[in-house]
Design an enzyme around this catalytic site. Structure first.
Site, mmCIF file in Angstrom:
data_model
loop_
_atom_site.group_PDB
_atom_site.id
_atom_site.type_symbol
_atom_site.label_atom_id
_atom_site.label_comp_id
_atom_site.label_asym_id
_atom_site.label_seq_id
_atom_site.Cartn_x
_atom_site.Cartn_y
_atom_site.Cartn_z
ATOM 1 N N ARG A 163 -7.057 0.505 -2.816
ATOM 2 C CA ARG A 163 -6.537 0.143 -4.133
ATOM 3 C C ARG A 163 -6.732 -1.335 -4.457
ATOM 4 O O ARG A 163 -6.686 -2.189 -3.582
ATOM 5 C CB ARG A 163 -5.055 0.501 -4.233
ATOM 6 C CG ARG A 163 -4.788 1.976 -4.281
ATOM 7 C CD ARG A 163 -3.300 2.289 -4.220
ATOM 8 N NE ARG A 163 -2.722 1.936 -2.925
ATOM 9 C CZ ARG A 163 -1.464 2.171 -2.590
ATOM 10 N NH1 ARG A 163 -0.651 2.746 -3.460
ATOM 11 N NH2 ARG A 163 -1.021 1.854 -1.390
ATOM 12 N N ASP B 273 -6.725 1.925 2.736
ATOM 13 C CA ASP B 273 -6.164 1.706 1.401
ATOM 14 C C ASP B 273 -7.216 0.985 0.572
ATOM 15 O O ASP B 273 -7.550 -0.168 0.841
ATOM 16 C CB ASP B 273 -4.883 0.864 1.491
ATOM 17 C CG ASP B 273 -4.091 0.851 0.191
ATOM 18 O OD1 ASP B 273 -4.705 1.032 -0.882
ATOM 19 O OD2 ASP B 273 -2.866 0.644 0.235
#
Length: 216
Positions: free
Chosen positions: A142, A140
Protein backbone atom coordinates in the site's frame (compact mmCIF):
# COMPACT_ATOMS: atom_id res chain seq x y z
CA UNK A 1 1.46 4.02 22.08
CA UNK A 2 4.31 6.14 20.75
CA UNK A 3 2.96 9.34 19.27
CA UNK A 4 4.43 12.24 17.37
CA UNK A 5 3.57 15.90 17.26
CA UNK A 6 5.99 16.65 14.49
CA UNK A 7 6.49 15.95 10.79
CA UNK A 8 8.83 13.20 9.66
CA UNK A 9 10.87 14.10 6.61
CA UNK A 10 9.96 16.63 3.95
CA UNK A 11 6.34 17.54 3.36
CA UNK A 12 4.94 16.60 -0.02
CA UNK A 13 2.56 19.41 -0.89
CA UNK A 14 2.30 19.16 -4.67
CA UNK A 15 -1.20 17.78 -5.05
CA UNK A 16 -1.95 14.95 -7.43
CA UNK A 17 -5.64 14.89 -6.52
CA UNK A 18 -8.55 16.76 -8.03
CA UNK A 19 -11.61 17.51 -5.93
CA UNK A 20 -14.53 16.59 -8.20
CA UNK A 21 -17.76 16.66 -6.21
CA UNK A 22 -19.18 17.39 -2.73
CA UNK A 23 -22.52 15.98 -1.60
CA UNK A 24 -24.30 15.46 1.71
CA UNK A 25 -24.57 11.78 2.64
CA UNK A 26 -26.96 10.57 5.33
CA UNK A 27 -25.82 7.27 6.89
CA UNK A 28 -26.85 5.07 9.79
CA UNK A 29 -23.96 6.64 11.72
CA UNK A 30 -24.76 10.28 10.98
CA UNK A 31 -24.82 12.89 8.24
CA UNK A 32 -21.49 13.40 6.48
CA UNK A 33 -20.12 15.51 3.67
CA UNK A 34 -19.01 13.02 1.02
CA UNK A 35 -16.25 14.34 -1.23
CA UNK A 36 -15.11 12.60 -4.40
CA UNK A 37 -11.54 12.94 -5.64
CA UNK A 38 -9.71 11.84 -8.75
CA UNK A 39 -6.13 10.68 -8.27
CA UNK A 40 -4.46 12.12 -11.37
CA UNK A 41 -1.45 9.81 -11.04
CA UNK A 42 -3.25 6.46 -10.79
CA UNK A 43 -6.65 7.34 -12.22
CA UNK A 44 -8.33 5.91 -9.11
CA UNK A 45 -11.51 7.51 -7.82
CA UNK A 46 -11.31 8.20 -4.10
CA UNK A 47 -13.89 9.22 -1.50
CA UNK A 48 -13.79 10.79 1.95
CA UNK A 49 -16.47 11.36 4.55
CA UNK A 50 -16.12 14.55 6.58
CA UNK A 51 -17.99 15.15 9.83
CA UNK A 52 -17.94 18.56 11.50
CA UNK A 53 -15.07 21.03 11.33
CA UNK A 54 -12.16 18.82 10.38
CA UNK A 55 -9.84 21.78 9.67
CA UNK A 56 -9.20 22.39 13.38
CA UNK A 57 -6.20 20.85 15.11
CA UNK A 58 -6.44 17.22 16.17
CA UNK A 59 -9.20 15.97 13.87
CA UNK A 60 -9.98 12.29 14.37
CA UNK A 61 -8.96 10.60 11.12
CA UNK A 62 -9.31 7.07 9.83
CA UNK A 63 -7.45 6.13 6.64
CA UNK A 64 -9.27 2.94 5.68
CA UNK A 65 -8.07 0.54 3.01
CA UNK A 66 -10.87 -0.86 0.88
CA UNK A 67 -11.82 -4.44 1.72
CA UNK A 68 -14.69 -5.78 -0.37
CA UNK A 69 -14.91 -9.06 1.54
CA UNK A 70 -14.93 -7.40 4.96
CA UNK A 71 -16.57 -4.01 4.37
CA UNK A 72 -19.36 -5.25 2.08
CA UNK A 73 -19.80 -8.97 2.69
CA UNK A 74 -18.96 -9.06 6.40
CA UNK A 75 -16.13 -11.58 6.13
CA UNK A 76 -14.98 -12.99 9.47
CA UNK A 77 -11.50 -13.58 8.06
CA UNK A 78 -10.48 -10.00 8.94
CA UNK A 79 -11.68 -7.16 11.19
CA UNK A 80 -11.96 -4.57 8.39
CA UNK A 81 -15.73 -4.22 8.30
CA UNK A 82 -15.94 -3.90 12.07
CA UNK A 83 -13.14 -1.32 12.03
CA UNK A 84 -14.96 0.73 9.39
CA UNK A 85 -18.14 0.77 11.48
CA UNK A 86 -16.24 1.56 14.68
CA UNK A 87 -14.30 4.37 13.01
CA UNK A 88 -17.44 6.09 11.70
CA UNK A 89 -19.04 5.79 15.14
CA UNK A 90 -15.92 7.21 16.82
CA UNK A 91 -15.77 10.18 14.43
CA UNK A 92 -19.41 11.06 15.03
CA UNK A 93 -18.97 10.65 18.79
CA UNK A 94 -15.93 12.96 18.69
CA UNK A 95 -18.02 15.57 16.87
CA UNK A 96 -15.61 16.03 13.98
CA UNK A 97 -13.26 14.03 11.83
CA UNK A 98 -12.53 12.45 8.47
CA UNK A 99 -12.69 8.96 7.03
CA UNK A 100 -10.54 8.51 3.93
CA UNK A 101 -11.66 5.39 2.06
CA UNK A 102 -8.81 4.28 -0.18
CA UNK A 103 -9.49 2.46 -3.43
CA UNK A 104 -6.62 0.38 -4.76
CA UNK A 105 -5.70 -1.00 -1.32
CA UNK A 106 -7.52 -4.32 -1.54
CA UNK A 107 -5.50 -7.10 0.07
CA UNK A 108 -2.86 -4.64 1.37
CA UNK A 109 -2.43 -3.40 -2.17
CA UNK A 110 -2.33 -6.65 -4.17
CA UNK A 111 -5.83 -6.39 -5.66
CA UNK A 112 -9.00 -8.40 -5.23
CA UNK A 113 -7.92 -11.48 -7.18
CA UNK A 114 -4.54 -11.46 -5.49
CA UNK A 115 -6.23 -11.25 -2.12
CA UNK A 116 -8.55 -14.16 -2.86
CA UNK A 117 -5.59 -16.25 -4.01
CA UNK A 118 -3.76 -15.30 -0.80
CA UNK A 119 -6.79 -16.30 1.28
CA UNK A 120 -6.78 -19.70 -0.40
CA UNK A 121 -3.11 -20.17 0.54
CA UNK A 122 -3.93 -19.16 4.11
CA UNK A 123 -6.64 -21.81 4.20
CA UNK A 124 -3.92 -24.28 3.19
CA UNK A 125 -1.69 -23.28 6.11
CA UNK A 126 0.31 -20.17 5.19
CA UNK A 127 -0.04 -16.99 7.21
CA UNK A 128 -1.07 -13.71 5.57
CA UNK A 129 2.51 -12.52 5.07
CA UNK A 130 3.73 -15.86 3.70
CA UNK A 131 0.77 -16.01 1.32
CA UNK A 132 1.50 -12.60 -0.19
CA UNK A 133 5.18 -13.42 -0.59
CA UNK A 134 4.42 -16.84 -2.12
CA UNK A 135 2.39 -15.07 -4.80
CA UNK A 136 5.28 -12.73 -5.58
CA UNK A 137 3.80 -9.71 -3.81
CA UNK A 138 5.22 -7.60 -0.97
CA UNK A 139 3.84 -8.26 2.50
CA UNK A 140 2.26 -4.79 2.26
CA UNK A 141 2.16 -2.95 -1.07
CA UNK A 142 0.00 0.00 0.00
CA UNK A 143 0.93 3.62 -0.67
CA UNK A 144 -0.58 6.47 1.33
CA UNK A 145 0.41 9.43 -0.86
CA UNK A 146 -3.12 10.08 -2.07
CA UNK A 147 -4.52 9.97 1.49
CA UNK A 148 -2.02 12.61 2.58
CA UNK A 149 -2.77 14.79 -0.44
CA UNK A 150 -6.50 14.59 0.27
CA UNK A 151 -5.96 15.60 3.89
CA UNK A 152 -3.80 18.52 2.78
CA UNK A 153 -6.45 19.57 0.26
CA UNK A 154 -9.09 19.48 2.99
CA UNK A 155 -6.99 21.83 5.08
CA UNK A 156 -6.60 19.36 7.94
CA UNK A 157 -3.92 20.83 10.21
CA UNK A 158 -3.20 17.82 12.41
CA UNK A 159 -4.78 14.45 13.06
CA UNK A 160 -5.53 11.96 15.76
CA UNK A 161 -4.94 8.84 13.69
CA UNK A 162 -7.32 5.92 14.21
CA UNK A 163 -5.00 3.03 13.43
CA UNK A 164 -3.08 0.09 14.88
CA UNK A 165 -0.58 0.11 12.01
CA UNK A 166 2.79 1.83 12.60
CA UNK A 167 3.63 1.75 8.87
CA UNK A 168 0.53 3.80 8.09
CA UNK A 169 1.54 6.40 10.66
CA UNK A 170 5.10 6.57 9.34
CA UNK A 171 3.90 6.91 5.74
CA UNK A 172 1.56 9.79 6.56
CA UNK A 173 4.33 11.54 8.50
CA UNK A 174 6.64 11.21 5.48
CA UNK A 175 3.98 12.92 3.37
CA UNK A 176 3.74 15.88 5.72
CA UNK A 177 0.75 14.95 7.87
CA UNK A 178 1.11 16.12 11.46
CA UNK A 179 0.00 13.39 13.86
CA UNK A 180 -0.71 14.44 17.45
CA UNK A 181 -1.90 11.03 18.62
CA UNK A 182 -2.29 7.49 17.36
CA UNK A 183 -5.60 6.12 18.63
CA UNK A 184 -5.93 2.32 18.69
CA UNK A 185 -8.92 0.79 16.92
CA UNK A 186 -9.21 -2.55 18.68
CA UNK A 187 -11.95 -4.95 17.63
CA UNK A 188 -12.80 -8.07 19.68
CA UNK A 189 -11.29 -10.99 17.78
CA UNK A 190 -13.20 -13.96 16.45
CA UNK A 191 -12.12 -17.56 16.29
CA UNK A 192 -11.99 -17.22 12.49
CA UNK A 193 -9.50 -14.33 12.49
CA UNK A 194 -7.28 -15.01 15.51
CA UNK A 195 -4.42 -16.44 13.43
CA UNK A 196 -4.68 -13.52 11.00
CA UNK A 197 -4.56 -10.98 13.84
CA UNK A 198 -1.61 -12.67 15.54
CA UNK A 199 0.31 -12.52 12.27
CA UNK A 200 -0.45 -8.81 11.93
CA UNK A 201 0.85 -8.28 15.44
CA UNK A 202 3.92 -10.51 15.36
CA UNK A 203 5.06 -9.99 11.77
CA UNK A 204 3.69 -6.56 10.82
CA UNK A 205 4.03 -4.87 14.24
CA UNK A 206 0.37 -3.87 14.53
CA UNK A 207 -0.63 -2.63 17.98
CA UNK A 208 -3.02 -5.36 19.17
CA UNK A 209 -2.50 -5.71 22.95
CA UNK A 210 -6.01 -7.08 23.48
CA UNK A 211 -4.93 -10.40 21.95
CA UNK A 212 -3.05 -11.18 25.17
CA UNK A 213 -6.26 -11.44 27.17
CA UNK A 214 -7.74 -13.79 24.58
CA UNK A 215 -4.64 -15.97 24.69
CA UNK A 216 -4.83 -16.10 28.48
Amino acid sequence: MTVSDGVFGDSVRTSGVERVVDVRLSTSHGDFLAIGYLDRESGDEQMVLVYGEAEKEGALVRVHSECLTGDVFGSKHCECGDQLTAALHAIVTAGRGVLVYLQGHEGRGIGLLGKLRAMKLQAEGLDTVEANLALGFPADARDYRVAAEILHELGVRSVRLLSNNPLKREALLRHGIKITEQVPLLIPPREENMSYLWTKRERLDHYLPHLDSVAD
